[in-house]
Scaffold this active site. Structure first.
Site, short mmCIF file in Angstrom:
data_model
loop_
_atom_site.label_atom_id
_atom_site.label_comp_id
_atom_site.label_asym_id
_atom_site.label_seq_id
_atom_site.Cartn_x
_atom_site.Cartn_y
_atom_site.Cartn_z
N GLY A 49 7.28 12.01 3.74
CA GLY A 49 7.75 10.69 3.02
C GLY A 49 7.05 10.42 1.85
CD GLN A 54 2.44 8.35 -0.94
OE1 GLN A 54 3.50 8.11 -0.64
NE2 GLN A 54 1.48 9.15 -0.47
CB CYS A 98 -1.52 9.73 3.50
SG CYS A 98 -0.72 8.90 2.11
CG LEU A 99 1.92 14.12 0.58
CD1 LEU A 99 3.62 13.99 -0.33
CD2 LEU A 99 1.88 15.43 0.88
CG HIS A 140 2.59 6.53 6.52
ND1 HIS A 140 1.51 6.81 6.60
CD2 HIS A 140 2.68 6.80 4.88
CE1 HIS A 140 0.66 7.52 5.61
NE2 HIS A 140 1.35 7.34 4.75
CD GLU A 141 6.09 7.26 3.35
OE1 GLU A 141 5.75 6.97 2.03
OE2 GLU A 141 5.46 8.32 3.78
CG HIS A 144 2.26 4.36 0.78
ND1 HIS A 144 0.83 4.79 0.19
CD2 HIS A 144 2.30 5.49 1.39
CE1 HIS A 144 0.44 5.70 0.81
NE2 HIS A 144 1.40 6.26 1.64
NI NI Z 1 1.22 7.92 2.76
#
Ligand code: NI
Length: 177
Positions: A49, A54, A98-99, A140-141, A144
């Site tokens: 995701g 991000q 997480c990226l 999670h997304e 963000h």
């Molecule tokens: Ni993340």
């Protein structure tokens, strides 16, 4: 299409509340290109995701593999102005990464079953009934977009793990999920 630079923890864009998109925003070539680039960027870094903040865009938009077991054949779902409605109060701890927080994993409690409401990339209203891992990715997304990172949701820091140690000591647990 291009690969975008991913903001890492500490960049203020990850802590801001993102703004909603209206239908004319969604139709704009800029937003359509952003969506394509986000999909490419998520795949490039083997993410499941990716949310717009991000990639330094404060917009309520994410892309994700909303599958229980994401793999190379998973379809990418685009969700704009997402809203999470939990189906029950049942929550479960599960591993997340997480990226924007590279090479770290931790256990995070999430709702097991949700309805995810939002618009698709054509501005059409969609509802997805999600559970388990797919529900986790959506939560999670969506976090963000409110400036929330998975660390903030952890009940304890005791499971915070580097990727090498995660692979060495914990992957077996994940496979048994
Ligand atoms: Ni993340």
């Amino acid at each position: 299409m291009s690969i975008l630079k991913v903001a890492r923890m500490g960049h203020p864009v990850l802590r801001d509340r993102a703004r909603a998109l209206d239908k004319s925003d969604i139709r704009s070539p800029l937003v359509q290109k952003l969506i394509d680039d986000m999909i490419d960027t998520m795949h490039e870094y083997n993410g499941v995701g990716l949310a717009a903040p991000q990639v330094h865009e404060g917009l309520r938009l994410f892309v994700g593999l909303l599958d229980d077991e994401p793999g190379p054949d998973s379809e990418t779902t685009v969700v704009i102005n997402p809203e999470i409605v939990p189906s029950s109060t049942v929550m479960e701890e599960g591993w997340e990464g997480c990226l924007s927080i590279p090479d770290i994993r931790g256990m995070v409690p999430r709702h097991v079953e949700i309805t995810l409401k939002g618009l698709d990339r054509h501005g059409k209203a969609r509802e997805h009934r999600l559970k388990n891992f797919a529900a986790r990715v959506a939560q999670h997304e969506t976090d963000h977009l409110d400036g929330v990172l998975f660390f903030d949701r952890m009940r304890s820091m005791a499971t915070l793990t580097y990727l090498d140690e995660y692979t060495r000591y914990w992957v077996k647990d994940r496979d048994e999920d």
